[in-house]
Write an enzyme that holds these catalytic residues in place. Structure first.
Site, short mmCIF file in Angstrom:
data_model
loop_
_atom_site.label_atom_id
_atom_site.label_comp_id
_atom_site.label_asym_id
_atom_site.label_seq_id
_atom_site.Cartn_x
_atom_site.Cartn_y
_atom_site.Cartn_z
N LYS A 1 8.79 -7.43 19.66
CA LYS A 1 7.43 -7.90 19.36
C LYS A 1 6.68 -8.45 20.56
O LYS A 1 7.24 -9.09 21.44
CB LYS A 1 7.48 -9.00 18.29
CG LYS A 1 7.73 -8.53 16.89
CD LYS A 1 6.68 -7.60 16.33
CE LYS A 1 5.39 -8.28 15.97
NZ LYS A 1 5.47 -9.14 14.81
N THR B 1 -18.97 0.04 11.75
CA THR B 1 -19.54 -0.89 10.77
C THR B 1 -18.54 -0.88 9.61
O THR B 1 -17.88 0.14 9.38
CB THR B 1 -20.92 -0.41 10.26
OG1 THR B 1 -20.75 0.85 9.61
CG2 THR B 1 -21.92 -0.26 11.40
N HIS B 2 -18.42 -1.98 8.93
CA HIS B 2 -17.43 -2.12 7.84
C HIS B 2 -16.02 -1.78 8.34
O HIS B 2 -15.18 -1.33 7.56
CB HIS B 2 -17.77 -1.22 6.64
CG HIS B 2 -19.19 -1.31 6.20
ND1 HIS B 2 -19.63 -2.21 5.26
CD2 HIS B 2 -20.29 -0.63 6.61
CE1 HIS B 2 -20.94 -2.07 5.08
NE2 HIS B 2 -21.37 -1.12 5.91
N SER C 1 8.70 -12.72 19.55
CA SER C 1 9.20 -13.18 18.25
C SER C 1 10.61 -13.68 18.44
O SER C 1 11.37 -13.15 19.26
CB SER C 1 9.19 -12.01 17.26
OG SER C 1 10.15 -12.24 16.24
N GLU D 1 -5.19 -15.25 18.16
CA GLU D 1 -5.06 -15.83 16.82
C GLU D 1 -5.39 -17.32 16.83
O GLU D 1 -6.04 -17.83 15.91
CB GLU D 1 -3.64 -15.60 16.29
CG GLU D 1 -3.38 -14.14 15.98
CD GLU D 1 -1.91 -13.85 15.72
OE1 GLU D 1 -1.62 -12.97 14.92
OE2 GLU D 1 -1.05 -14.50 16.33
#
Ligand code: ARG
Length: 472
Positions: free
Chosen positions: A290, A162-163, A284, A297
Site C-alpha cells: 500500500k 462533471t458529476h 499500511s 486525506e
C-alpha cells in the site's frame, strides 16, 4: 506551566475578602492557551510605556527602566526562563508578575489607562496580522507548486468531468489552475482582511476610553496599525476580525479538501493519473504493497475542524451585549487552532503537489474516453446550420450506436456516419480529435493552450505578489 501553588498574582483582588474558589479558578484560567500572545502583549506594553511617558505619567528614568524590564522579560519568555505558573489567570497576569519581579512597585505603573479588555483585543489582532502573513506565504508556496506542475505538463490533455463523469477534454494544466484561482482568492481575501484588522483597540481601556492624556493614534502607529478605533465600546467588543479570519481559514480548508479529494482520486488504481512521491505518502501496517494519500486525506479532513471553529466562534458572539463579556475569552482557541491547522496542512500539500509524478500517457489517453468529443460534434453540426436540439439528438444516436458496436466516435466509417445522419459528412472527422477540441475553446476562460498559457503567466505574477506581501 510552572509550579502549582505559587502565590497568586491576581489583577483584581482589591475588593474581595475571600480568594477564588478552586472551581472558579479552574474555569477562568486561560493562560494555558493565551500564553502564545505574550510577545504581542509585550509589544503593546512597550508602546504603552512610551505613551505614559508622553503623558507625563512616567519620568524618563522610569520609562527606560520599564522598557529595559519589558525587553528582559521578552527575552526570558522567548528562552523559556520565564514561564506562566498555574496561579497566573492569563497572559496579562503572568506578564505583570514578571514585570513586578523585575521592577518592584514601578511595575505597577504600567497598568494605568489600559485594561485587559483593550489589551487582549489588541494582542489578538497583532497575533493574527502576523500569522496571516505566514499563512499567505504558505498559500503562495502552494500556488507556486500547482503552477509548476501546470507548466511542466502544459500540453497534457485530461478528461474534464462533471458529476465525476467524463464530460469534455481539458488541459490538465487548466484543471490545476482552477485550484490556483481558488487559493489566489484566499490569499487576496486575507490581504483584504488585513485592512479591516489593522485598527487598534488600545486606548479604549475597559470600554469608555481613558481620562489620562495619551493619544490612542500614537499607540496605533507604534504598533503598525493604520488607525485607532473610532469607538471605544466597539473597540473592546468587536471580534469581527477573528470571525472573518476563521471564515477565510474555513474556506481555505474547503479548498484544500477539494484539492485533497482530487488527489485521492487521481492517485487511485482506477484513475492512475498520478503517483505521489514517497516522501508524501504513507504505508499500511498490514498490507506491504500500500501507498496511501494521507496528506490529501488529512487536508480533506481538517476542513471539518476549521468549519467547526468558525461555527463555534459565531455562536459565542451571537447575542452578546456590549461591551466586554467573559464569553469573549472563548475567541482565542478557534483562532489559534485555525492558524495552526493551516500552517500544518499548507506546507504538506505544497510538498505533495510539487513532487507528484503525472502518468502523462494514461491521462491523455483517457481524455477522449467516454465520448468526450460528443459536444464538439454537436457544435460542428450547429455551425453547419443544424438546430442544436436536432444535433444533440443525432450525436446521442451516434453515441448509442458506438456503444452497441463497441467503437469510439472516430472509428465509425464514413458510410455508417452517413447512415446515422446525412449531416454527418466525412469532414466531421476534423473535430474528432482532442487537440481540435482543446484548440477550439479559445475564448476567455477556455481551455485552449494559448488561454491556459496566459492564465499561467497572470497567476504566477499574482503568486509572486502574495509572497511579496507576506514578507513586506
Ligand atoms: N483572559 C481574558 C480574555 O481572554 C482577558 C480579558 C479579561 N477581562 C476581564 N474583564 N475579565 O478575554
Amino acid at each position: 506551566m510552572g509550579e502549582a501553588g505559587s502565590a497568586p498574582t491576581r489583577l483584581w483582588g482589591g475588593r474581595f475578602e475571600s480568594g477564588p474558589a478552586e472551581a472558579l479558578a479552574r474555569l477562568s484560567v486561560s493562560v494555558q492557551f493565551d500564553w502564545r500572545l505574550a510577545p504581542y502583549d509585550l509589544l503593546a506594553s512597550r508602546a504603552h510605556t512610551r505613551a505614559l511617558y508622553g503623558a507625563g505619567l512616567l519620568t524618563e528614568a522610569e520609562r527606560d527602566a520599564m522598557l529595559g524590564a519589558l525587553n528582559d522579560l521578552d527575552r526570558a519568555c522567548r528562552d523559556g526562563t520565564f514561564r506562566p505558573t498555574a496561579a497566573d489567570e492569563d497572559v496579562h497576569t503572568a506578564l505583570e508578575r514578571g514585570l513586578l519581579e523585575r521592577l518592584g512597585t514601578l511595575g505597577g505603573k504600567l497598568r494605568a489607562g489600559r485594561s485587559r479588555n483593550d489589551q487582549v483585543a489588541t494582542d489578538l489582532r497583532l497575533y493574527l496580522r502576523d500569522h496571516v502573513r505566514m499563512i499567505v506565504s504558505r498559500l503562495a508556496e502552494l500556488e507556486t507548486a500547482l503552477l509548476g506542475q501546470a507548466e511542466r505538463h502544459a500540453d497534457v490533455a485530461a478528461p474534464g468531468m462533471t458529476h465525476l463523469q467524463h464530460a469534455q477534454p481539458v488541459l490538465f494544466a487548466h484543471q490545476l489552475l482552477a485550484h490556483v484561482h481558488a487559493f489566489a482568492r484566499d490569499a487576496d481575501r486575507l490581504r483584504d482582511w488585513d485592512k479591516r484588522a489593522a485598527i487598534s483597540p488600545l486606548g479604549a481601556g475597559a470600554l469608555a476610553g481613558s481620562s489620562l492624556p495619551f493619544d490612542p493614534r500614537e499607540l496605533a502607529t507604534q504598533l503598525g496599525f493604520t488607525a485607532a478605533a473610532a469607538n471605544s465600546m466597539d473597540a473592546v467588543s468587536d471580534r469581527d476580525f477573528a470571525a472573518e479570519f476563521c471564515f477565510a481559514a474555513a474556506l481555505i480548508g474547503v479548498h484544500l479538501s477539494r484539492l485533497g479529494e482530487e488527489i485521492v482520486l487521481w492517485s487511485s488504481q482506477e484513475f492512475g493519473w498520478i503517483e505521489i512521491d514517497d516522501a508524501y505518502a504513507t504505508g499500511s501496517s498490514i498490507m506491504p504493497q500500500k501507498k496511501n494519500p494521507d496528506v490529501a486525506e488529512l487536508a480533506r479532513g481538517k476542513a471539518g475542524r476549521l468549519i467547526g471553529g468558525l461555527t463555534g466562534l459565531l455562536t459565542t458572539l451571537k447575542g452578546l451585549p456590549l461591551t466586554y463579556n467573559r464569553d469573549l475569552q472563548e475567541d482565542k482557541e478557534p483562532v489559534f487552532d485555525a492558524a495552526d491547522t493551516l500552517l500544518l496542512v499548507l506546507p504538506a500539500m505544497a510538498g505533495l503537489i510539487a513532487t507528484f509524478r503525472l502518468h502523462t500517457e494514461r491521462i491523455s489517453a483517457s481524455a477522449s474516453v467516454g465520448f468526450t468529443l460528443a459536444t464538439d460534434l454537436a457544435e460542428y453540426l450547429v455551425q453547419r446550420g443544424v438546430p442544436f436540439r436536432e444535433a444533440h439528438e443525432i450525436v446521442g444516436h451516434l453515441v448509442v450506436w458506438c456503444q452497441v458496436h463497441d467503437v469510439d466516435l472516430h472509428e465509425v466509417s464514413d458510410a455508417d456516419l452517413e447512415r446515422i445522419s446525412p449531416s454527418l459528412t466525412p469532414d466531421v472527422r476534423q473535430v474528432l480529435t482532442v487537440e481540435g477540441a482543446l484548440a477550439a475553446r479559445k475564448e476567455q476562460g477556455g481551455t485552449a493552450p494559448q488561454r491556459v498559457a496566459e492564465q499561467l503567466t497572470a497567476l504566477r505574477a499574482l503568486a509572486d505578489q502574495h509572497a511579496a506581501w507576506a514578507t513586506s
